[in-house]
Design an enzyme around this catalytic site. Structure first.
Site, PDB file in Angstrom:
ATOM      1  N   ASP A   1       0.846  -1.196   0.000  1.00 24.40           N
ATOM      2  CA  ASP A   1       0.000   0.000   0.000  1.00 24.40           C
ATOM      3  C   ASP A   1       0.880   1.244   0.000  1.00 24.40           C
ATOM      4  O   ASP A   1       1.830   1.343   0.782  1.00 24.40           O
ATOM      5  CB  ASP A   1      -0.897  -0.020   1.238  1.00 24.40           C
ATOM      6  CG  ASP A   1      -1.959   1.061   1.219  1.00 24.40           C
ATOM      7  OD1 ASP A   1      -2.439   1.405   0.121  1.00 24.40           O
ATOM      8  OD2 ASP A   1      -2.324   1.549   2.305  1.00 24.40           O
TER       9      ASP A   1
ATOM     10  N   HIS B   1      -9.535   4.932  -0.456  1.00 23.15           N
ATOM     11  CA  HIS B   1      -8.617   5.001   0.677  1.00 23.15           C
ATOM     12  C   HIS B   1      -9.292   5.814   1.780  1.00 23.15           C
ATOM     13  O   HIS B   1     -10.146   6.642   1.511  1.00 23.15           O
ATOM     14  CB  HIS B   1      -7.305   5.662   0.265  1.00 23.15           C
ATOM     15  CG  HIS B   1      -6.439   4.785  -0.582  1.00 23.15           C
ATOM     16  ND1 HIS B   1      -5.120   4.545  -0.286  1.00 23.15           N
ATOM     17  CD2 HIS B   1      -6.694   4.082  -1.716  1.00 23.15           C
ATOM     18  CE1 HIS B   1      -4.600   3.731  -1.192  1.00 23.15           C
ATOM     19  NE2 HIS B   1      -5.543   3.445  -2.074  1.00 23.15           N
ATOM     20  N   GLY B   2      -8.880   5.584   3.021  1.00 29.23           N
ATOM     21  CA  GLY B   2      -9.530   6.288   4.122  1.00 29.23           C
ATOM     22  C   GLY B   2     -10.940   5.795   4.362  1.00 29.23           C
ATOM     23  O   GLY B   2     -11.835   6.572   4.722  1.00 29.23           O
ATOM     24  N   GLY B   3     -11.152   4.504   4.192  1.00 23.23           N
ATOM     25  CA  GLY B   3     -12.499   3.950   4.305  1.00 23.23           C
ATOM     26  C   GLY B   3     -13.100   4.044   5.693  1.00 23.23           C
ATOM     27  O   GLY B   3     -14.325   3.993   5.847  1.00 23.23           O
TER      28      GLY B   3
ATOM     29  N   GLU C   1      -3.202   5.626  -8.213  1.00 25.37           N
ATOM     30  CA  GLU C   1      -4.051   6.649  -7.592  1.00 25.37           C
ATOM     31  C   GLU C   1      -4.038   7.915  -8.435  1.00 25.37           C
ATOM     32  O   GLU C   1      -2.972   8.426  -8.802  1.00 25.37           O
ATOM     33  CB  GLU C   1      -3.577   6.964  -6.171  1.00 25.37           C
ATOM     34  CG  GLU C   1      -4.453   7.987  -5.456  1.00 25.37           C
ATOM     35  CD  GLU C   1      -4.136   8.138  -3.985  1.00 25.37           C
ATOM     36  OE1 GLU C   1      -4.317   9.249  -3.455  1.00 25.37           O
ATOM     37  OE2 GLU C   1      -3.696   7.149  -3.354  1.00 25.37           O
TER      38      GLU C   1
ATOM     39  N   ASN D   1     -10.133   0.660   1.727  1.00 24.77           N
ATOM     40  CA  ASN D   1      -9.008   0.523   2.637  1.00 24.77           C
ATOM     41  C   ASN D   1      -9.457   0.929   4.036  1.00 24.77           C
ATOM     42  O   ASN D   1      -9.976   2.045   4.231  1.00 24.77           O
ATOM     43  CB  ASN D   1      -7.838   1.411   2.200  1.00 24.77           C
ATOM     44  CG  ASN D   1      -7.122   0.869   0.981  1.00 24.77           C
ATOM     45  OD1 ASN D   1      -7.566  -0.077   0.342  1.00 24.77           O
ATOM     46  ND2 ASN D   1      -6.007   1.489   0.648  1.00 24.77           N
TER      47      ASN D   1
ATOM     48  N   HIS E   1      -7.701  10.115   4.684  1.00 21.96           N
ATOM     49  CA  HIS E   1      -6.952   9.160   5.501  1.00 21.96           C
ATOM     50  C   HIS E   1      -7.019   9.523   6.987  1.00 21.96           C
ATOM     51  O   HIS E   1      -7.114  10.699   7.350  1.00 21.96           O
ATOM     52  CB  HIS E   1      -5.471   9.158   5.101  1.00 21.96           C
ATOM     53  CG  HIS E   1      -5.183   8.521   3.780  1.00 21.96           C
ATOM     54  ND1 HIS E   1      -4.836   9.250   2.662  1.00 21.96           N
ATOM     55  CD2 HIS E   1      -5.172   7.224   3.395  1.00 21.96           C
ATOM     56  CE1 HIS E   1      -4.611   8.426   1.647  1.00 21.96           C
ATOM     57  NE2 HIS E   1      -4.814   7.197   2.065  1.00 21.96           N
TER      58      HIS E   1
ATOM     59  N   ASP F   1       1.714   5.097  -5.518  1.00 20.76           N
ATOM     60  CA  ASP F   1       1.045   6.364  -5.246  1.00 20.76           C
ATOM     61  C   ASP F   1       1.847   7.513  -5.836  1.00 20.76           C
ATOM     62  O   ASP F   1       2.815   7.983  -5.250  1.00 20.76           O
ATOM     63  CB  ASP F   1       0.874   6.544  -3.738  1.00 20.76           C
ATOM     64  CG  ASP F   1       0.155   7.839  -3.386  1.00 20.76           C
ATOM     65  OD1 ASP F   1      -0.221   8.593  -4.317  1.00 20.76           O
ATOM     66  OD2 ASP F   1      -0.042   8.096  -2.182  1.00 20.76           O
TER      67      ASP F   1
ATOM     68  N   THR G   1      -7.724   2.911  10.316  1.00 18.51           N
ATOM     69  CA  THR G   1      -7.839   3.621  11.592  1.00 18.51           C
ATOM     70  C   THR G   1      -8.809   2.965  12.551  1.00 18.51           C
ATOM     71  O   THR G   1      -8.502   2.785  13.736  1.00 18.51           O
ATOM     72  CB  THR G   1      -8.243   5.086  11.341  1.00 18.51           C
ATOM     73  OG1 THR G   1      -7.264   5.702  10.489  1.00 18.51           O
ATOM     74  CG2 THR G   1      -8.322   5.864  12.640  1.00 18.51           C
TER      75      THR G   1
END
Length: 274
Positions: A82, A202-204, A134, A225, A174, A104, A228
């Site tokens: 990732d 991303h930052g799901g 991305e 993704n 994120h 990325d 956190t």
């Protein structure tokens, strides 16, 4: 079951109207809990080694750990790099047995991002694995701000890079600790109108649970993704284990008490993706 590529789990997800979890790993305890949860739910899984994980544990070690778990699992498991930031880092991951790499280049000018992503996609495909790219920078909570994905740029990026999955910036952030604002569904639809590549969020952790499931069913979003919210679950479980007996010092015993809470939290995440 087997170590599989990203395309091998995302293409069926795209066809069936669901999404696959890309779970951000930090160490052995969460890796094995993630696999146990996927097995309990009979769902495929993407184990992701991001920059924080790689700063703590070298790629050759991670490759051995993650591929061993994948090969022992009863469900399909992708071992995914990732946020790789260079050709060399992606090549090292491939050499270490990863079945998918994400490059990325989202902070770079469009032409440079396309050129470098295409080079890495070619390298990955030659090795028989998948590549995610991305387009449109995804920012960070209390940090860098996002730059939303332009649909026309996304169409060019997908066509010229030949990536197997495309991460987009549509209101996601994120390191969001609580569900933030909803994703921009109008922008998602505009991107879908010009490309059929599986889309990645991303930052799901910051996406409301109801929207995760609805977009998995109704859009080309096939991968979320999640990092956190599961790190928070791990921290809470470890804190409880430590505080239950301040005299305990054996880290193996303490860490063992994070397993069941992590499996439960991960199963909840997996079920939220439709």
């Amino acid at each position: 079951m087997a170590l599989v590529t990203l395309s091998e789990v995302l293409q069926p997800a795209l066809r069936d109207g669901r999404a696959v979890a890309g779970l951000v790993t930090l160490g052995w305890e969460d890796m094995r809990a993630f696999v146990a949860a996927a097995e309990a739910e009979s769902l495929p899984l993407i184990l992701q080694a991001g920059p924080g994980c790689r700063a703590h544990t070298p790629l050759p070690v991670l490759g051995k750990m993650l591929t061993w778990l994948a090969e022992q699992a009863s469900v399909p498991v992708v071992v995914h790099l990732d946020h790789g930031y260079s050709f060399e880092e992606c090549r090292e991951a491939i050499d270490c047995g990863f079945s998918s790499v994400m490059f990325d280049g989202s902070r770079k000018p469009l032409a440079q991002n396309i050129e470098e992503t295409a080079e890495i996609a070619e390298l990955a495909h030659a090795a028989g694995i998948s590549c995610e790219g991305e387009i449109g920078f995804v920012g960070y909570a209390d940090g860098e701000k996002s730059a939303g994905t332009d649909p026309e740029e996304a169409a060019r990026f997908a066509a010229e890079t030949a990536v197997d999955a495309m991460a987009i910036s549509v209101g996601n952030v994120h390191l969001q600790q609580d569900a933030g604002g909803r994703l921009d569904e109008q922008r998602i639809q505009a991107i879908e109108a010009v490309t059929s590549v599986p889309l990645v969020i991303h930052g799901g952790s910051g996406v409301p649970v109801d929207q995760r499931a609805s977009l998995a069913r109704s859009s080309h979003i096939c991968k979320y993704n999640i990092g956190t919210e599961l790190r928070m679950a791990f921290g809470a479980a470890l804190r409880q284990a430590v505080n239950a007996d301040p005299d305990r010092f054996d880290r193996v015993a303490l860490l063992a008490e994070t397993h069941e809470p992590m499996v439960a939290a991960t199963r909840k995440v997996l079920r939220s993706l439709g």
